[in-house]
Every structure is written in structure tokens, then in C-alpha cells.
Design an enzyme around this catalytic site. Structure first.
Site, PDB file in Angstrom:
ATOM      1  N   PRO A   1       0.788  -1.242   0.000  1.00  0.00           N
ATOM      2  CA  PRO A   1       0.000   0.000   0.000  1.00  0.00           C
ATOM      3  C   PRO A   1       0.819   1.292   0.000  1.00  0.00           C
ATOM      4  CG  PRO A   1       0.009  -0.944   2.187  1.00  0.00           C
ATOM      5  CD  PRO A   1       0.753  -1.914   1.296  1.00  0.00           C
ATOM      6  N   CYS A   2       1.454   1.590  -1.125  1.00  0.00           N
ATOM      7  CA  CYS A   2       2.264   2.798  -1.240  1.00  0.00           C
ATOM      8  C   CYS A   2       1.404   4.063  -1.139  1.00  0.00           C
ATOM      9  CB  CYS A   2       3.081   2.787  -2.523  1.00  0.00           C
ATOM     10  SG  CYS A   2       2.127   2.492  -4.018  1.00  0.00           S
ATOM     11  N   HIS A   3       0.107   3.952  -1.366  1.00  0.00           N
ATOM     12  CA  HIS A   3      -0.772   5.123  -1.258  1.00  0.00           C
ATOM     13  C   HIS A   3      -0.833   5.653   0.168  1.00  0.00           C
ATOM     14  CE1 HIS A   3      -3.414   1.655  -0.459  1.00  0.00           C
ATOM     15  NE2 HIS A   3      -4.098   2.477   0.332  1.00  0.00           N
TER      16      HIS A   3
END
Length: 158
Positions: free
Chosen positions: A118-120
Site C-alpha cells: 500500500p504505497c498510497h
């Protein structure tokens, strides 16, 4: 090129597989045509991504091919440790990992398995930051949607 392309509210998601592993998940513009899974693994990935799309607490159980440098893998591991509904800044991860904040941003943009990694959930100290090496356009809209999708537990930052 992709083994499945599925619809999300503000973008599309393409999935590539190789053998028995998911090798890439990519945000695509709405203009890309969706199509059903071409392989059983792509169908499994699509099912799990659609479950996440509908319920942000959904978890992933996919065989992934994760390739990257030691720093990239460290950054991606740190991203996976960020709980849904929370964010960390590039600077926080940089201090934790002994790296430069720009290097953290590069590693984030190089993530080939977004949503699952989950780079967001990594943001700038003064706002949303970039996404997928972009600072505008549909990729930023995708990041906004993902963060708001997880908003029931989202901790707003000043």
C-alpha cells in the site's frame, strides 16, 4: 499485456502474472478497456482486488514476485506495516530506514504491486505527495480515492 483489467471508481487496474505469481498491478486510465481474467491466477487476483474495492478491510493472499534492491524491499515492507486508515510521511520512513526522503519516494513509485503493497499510505509532510512518479493526473486521483476509501479509520494529518 495484462491478464485482467478491472474497474475501480476513478481508474482501472491491470494485473500481470508470470507462471504462478502476480508480477505487476498497475493503475490505468479510465480509457483502457476492461476485460475478464485470462488465467486462474488473474481471476484470483481480480477477485481479491474487487473485494478490496468494495470493502477496504479485505486482505490479500496472492503469490507475489517481489523484485527490488535492499532499500526498495525495506521501504515496501515498511509500507505493508502501515495499518489501513493510517499514513506515514516520506520523511518518517526515511528517518526510520536511514535513507533520503526522495529515495523513499522513488522506491514508492517503483512499487510494482500497489494496493497489495500500500504505497498510497505514504504522503508528503505538507499534503498528499506524488503517486507512481506522477504529481498530477489520474494517478493522483487514484491515490485520493484509495485514501478516502480507507477513510473510516483515516487519521488526517495537518
Amino acid at each position: 499485456m495484462y491478464d485482467v483489467v478491472i474497474d475501480f471508481p476513478k481508474f482501472k487496474v491491470g494485473v500481470k502474472t508470470r507462471g504462478e505469481r502476480v508480477v505487476e498491478i498497475k493503475y490505468l486510465s479510465f480509457s483502457v478497456e476492461s476485460f475478464p481474467a485470462r488465467t486462474p491466477l488473474a481471476a484470483r487476483a481480480a477477485e481479491q482486488l474487487e473485494r478490496y474495492r468494495d470493502h477496504p478491510d479485505a486482505t490479500f493472499d496472492l503469490p507475489l514476485l517481489i523484485e527490488g534492491s535492499a532499500l526498495q524491499r525495506g521501504v515496501w515492507d515498511a509500507m505493508c506495516a502501515i495499518p489501513r486508515g493510517r499514513t506515514r510521511t516520506y520523511g518518517e520512513l526515511a528517518r526510520e530506514l536511514g535513507a533520503d526522503a526522495r529515495a523513499i519516494g522513488q522506491c514508492s513509485g517503483d512499487n510494482k504491486l500497489p494496493i497489495v503493497i500500500p504505497c498510497h499510505r505514504v504522503v508528503a509532510a505538507d499534503g498528499i505527495g506524488g503517486f507512481g512518479h506522477a504529481t498530477s493526473g489520474y494517478l493522483l486521483e487514484a491515490k485520493r480515492w484509495l485514501l478516502m476509501h480507507e477513510a473510516p479509520a483515516f487519521e488526517l494529518r495537518p
